[in-house]
Design an enzyme around this catalytic site. Sequence first.
Site, PDB file in Angstrom:
ATOM      1  N   ARG A 114       0.874  -1.185   0.000  1.00  0.00           N
ATOM      2  CA  ARG A 114       0.000   0.000   0.000  1.00  0.00           C
ATOM      3  C   ARG A 114       0.904   1.225   0.000  1.00  0.00           C
ATOM      4  O   ARG A 114       1.859   1.312   0.790  1.00  0.00           O
ATOM      5  CB  ARG A 114      -0.911   0.041   1.215  1.00  0.00           C
ATOM      6  N   HIS A 142      -7.739   0.009  -5.769  1.00  0.00           N
ATOM      7  CA  HIS A 142      -7.687  -0.822  -4.555  1.00  0.00           C
ATOM      8  C   HIS A 142      -8.378  -2.142  -4.944  1.00  0.00           C
ATOM      9  O   HIS A 142      -9.527  -2.399  -4.574  1.00  0.00           O
ATOM     10  CB  HIS A 142      -8.430  -0.100  -3.430  1.00  0.00           C
TER      11      HIS A 142
HETATM   12  N1   CP Z   1     -11.078  -0.305   3.114  1.00  0.00           N
HETATM   13  C1   CP Z   1      -9.815  -0.069   3.481  1.00  0.00           C
HETATM   14  O1   CP Z   1      -8.904  -0.047   2.635  1.00  0.00           O
HETATM   15  O2   CP Z   1      -9.612   0.079   4.817  1.00  0.00           O
HETATM   16  P1   CP Z   1      -8.201   0.262   5.504  1.00  0.00           P
HETATM   17  O3   CP Z   1      -7.648   1.594   5.057  1.00  0.00           O
HETATM   18  O4   CP Z   1      -8.453   0.203   6.980  1.00  0.00           O
HETATM   19  O5   CP Z   1      -7.309  -0.843   5.039  1.00  0.00           O
END
Ligand code: CP
Length: 328
Positions: A114, A142
């Site tokens: 990420r 994503h």
């Molecule tokens: N939906 C999502 O990506 O949540 P996080 O940022 O907590 O990983």
Amino acid sequence: MNKPNKNKWTKKHLLSIEELSAEEIQIILDYAERFKEVLARPIPKVPALRGKTIVNLFSEPSTRTRSSFELAEKRLSADSLSLAASSSSFKKGESLVDTAKNIEAMRVDMIVIRHSSAGAARLVSEHVNGSVINAGDGMHEHPTQALLDIFTIKEKLGKINGLNVSIIGDIAHSRVARSNIWALKKMGANVTICGPKTLIPRQIGEMGITVTYDLASALKNADVINVLRIQLERQERGLFPSIREYIKHFGITKEVLEKHAKKNVLIMHPGPINRGIELSQDAADGEYSVILDQVTNGVAVRMAVLFLLNSIKLKSGENRIKTTAKTV
Ligand code: CP
């Protein structure tokens, strides 16, 4: 349950939904269904990735994505570790490519990344031999979030094809919106997006979706409403007049749903929720909210992705232990 067919899977990396075919998305959904069954067992673990090493490299905060990747790796018997930017040599100025190469030098098979920059996962994939999974890259995509979203829709409504799905909120800055639009369109859903004009990219209608700035019309025929987080950090740039104004025009509450939406409409949100802003308490926790089901399904979907990427025989010597479908 469809019989999953990993022989048709050819991708070494998962970098975006845009580059997946409907058939590939279906393969992931089929495996996720199988892994969901594994997760319901008294011992929710299979040896599919035994001997494999996975590093989760997160340079942005995460609760759901990071912990569900970690759980998915453990459930598949992989060895894994997570590296946060705040405690890594990113802090000392090491480049992303150098970091990734150093991680891989420790004989790592996959990197889950990420990063705040669009294209970061692709860049890493061009410099390492192992598989790379995009866990969110800037405002780009994503992919595993979209996969778990459509898995949840299919689980609850039995299909995706032909459904009306409305995505409400900050579309412009949302990687979740972009991945969802790709996934839903590829699987045959009708997608409507809705939000303030300043939070909707101008050319987005070219993706074959309906664009509206009127919440009532976005809710009217929706089978699913996916509410996005208002990115409060952007508010200082004045992209909408005030939070109060946003709530008035685009906030999803029980009252708004009762007035404008179908009775059984599914309420989704990728999290984290700004309760009382884009989504009220009573709507977030209401009868038709599947927000926590999305989180539950994230583990099975990520297990499916890890399993499939591992099934691609890497260059000689890299795929150190061959796994078989029998392990599932
Ligand atoms: N939906 C999502 O990506 O949540 P996080 O940022 O907590 O990983």
